[in-house]
Design a protein around this motif. Structure first.
Motif, short mmCIF file in Angstrom:
data_model
loop_
_atom_site.label_atom_id
_atom_site.label_comp_id
_atom_site.label_asym_id
_atom_site.label_seq_id
_atom_site.Cartn_x
_atom_site.Cartn_y
_atom_site.Cartn_z
N HIS A 274 -1.88 -3.28 14.53
CA HIS A 274 -2.65 -4.06 13.57
C HIS A 274 -2.72 -5.53 13.96
O HIS A 274 -1.80 -6.08 14.54
N GLU B 218 -4.29 -5.62 9.23
CA GLU B 218 -5.58 -4.95 9.43
C GLU B 218 -5.40 -3.91 10.53
O GLU B 218 -5.47 -4.21 11.72
N ASP C 123 -8.81 4.40 11.40
CA ASP C 123 -9.23 4.81 10.06
C ASP C 123 -8.31 4.35 8.94
O ASP C 123 -8.63 4.51 7.78
N ARG C 124 -7.16 3.81 9.26
CA ARG C 124 -6.20 3.45 8.22
C ARG C 124 -6.64 2.18 7.49
O ARG C 124 -7.14 1.23 8.10
N ASP C 125 -6.42 2.14 6.18
CA ASP C 125 -6.74 0.97 5.38
C ASP C 125 -5.80 -0.18 5.71
O ASP C 125 -4.70 0.02 6.21
N SER C 126 -6.21 -1.38 5.38
CA SER C 126 -5.35 -2.55 5.57
C SER C 126 -4.22 -2.51 4.54
O SER C 126 -4.27 -1.79 3.56
N ASP D 118 0.81 -1.22 0.00
CA ASP D 118 0.00 0.00 0.00
C ASP D 118 0.84 1.27 0.00
O ASP D 118 0.45 2.29 -0.54
#
Length: 177
Positions: free
Chosen positions: A133, A158, A162-165, A43
């Motif tokens: 995570h 994960e 609010d942060r995406d995986s 990411d």
């Protein structure tokens, strides 16, 4: 739904652990191992040199910890302003379930908890990125002999909040002791 399926699979694996621990090897045959390799975080397009230390409790179950130090940062530009995303470090602990597939090859699944620390700098302003995570993944190891191997794996992080995986892909040299 996906998280519930993962949690159910993890619960089933935990319930099966006592039976696996009694089979194949006794705790007297527990072996330590270490790995050294590279991990790419998809990411953020960053990378880290990663080391792991673990103990194989038996042929089917291991515990491991990992630490990564960022070595590849990502430069970017937003509205003509230059910025950098730096992978500082990460650390995690895992329970690993293994399945031998032949004499020199095994596949594994792992689940655990960790933290990734990153910094984003834009126009001289720095903000902390990353965070805690839950992690899970799968991979395979080819054993060149009893003490040495090559391992490749994928791990999904994960993040809380609010942060995406994020997906991490790793390749490592394995040494048993």
């Amino acid at each position: 739904m996906r998280k519930m399926m993962i949690m159910a699979a993890a619960a089933a694996a935990m319930m099966a652990t006592p039976a696996l621990a009694q089979s194949a090897w006794s705790m007297d045959n527990a072996r330590g191992y270490g790995t050294l390799g590279y991990s790419y975080l998809e990411d953020s397009y960053t990378g880290a040199v990663q080391g792991r230390m673990g103990v194989e409790l038996n042929r089917y179950l291991a515990l491991e910890s990992e630490v990564g130090i960022g070595v590849k940062d990502k430069d970017f530009q937003i509205a003509g302003v230059d910025g950098t995303l730096e992978h500082e470090w990460d650390a995690a602990g895992y329970v690993v379930g293994k399945v031998p597939v032949g004499e020199n090859f095994e596949v594994f699944a792992r689940g655990g908890y960790g933290h990734t620390e990153m910094k984003r700098t834009i126009a001289g302003q720095t903000t902390d990125e990353g965070g805690d995570h839950w992690s899970y993944g799968a991979g395979a190891e080819f054993k060149m002999n009893a003490d040495n191997g090559i391992r490749a794996d994928w791990t999904r992080r994960e993040y809380k909040g609010d942060r995406d995986s994020a997906d991490a892909y790793s390749v490592s040299y394995v040494r048993r002791f």
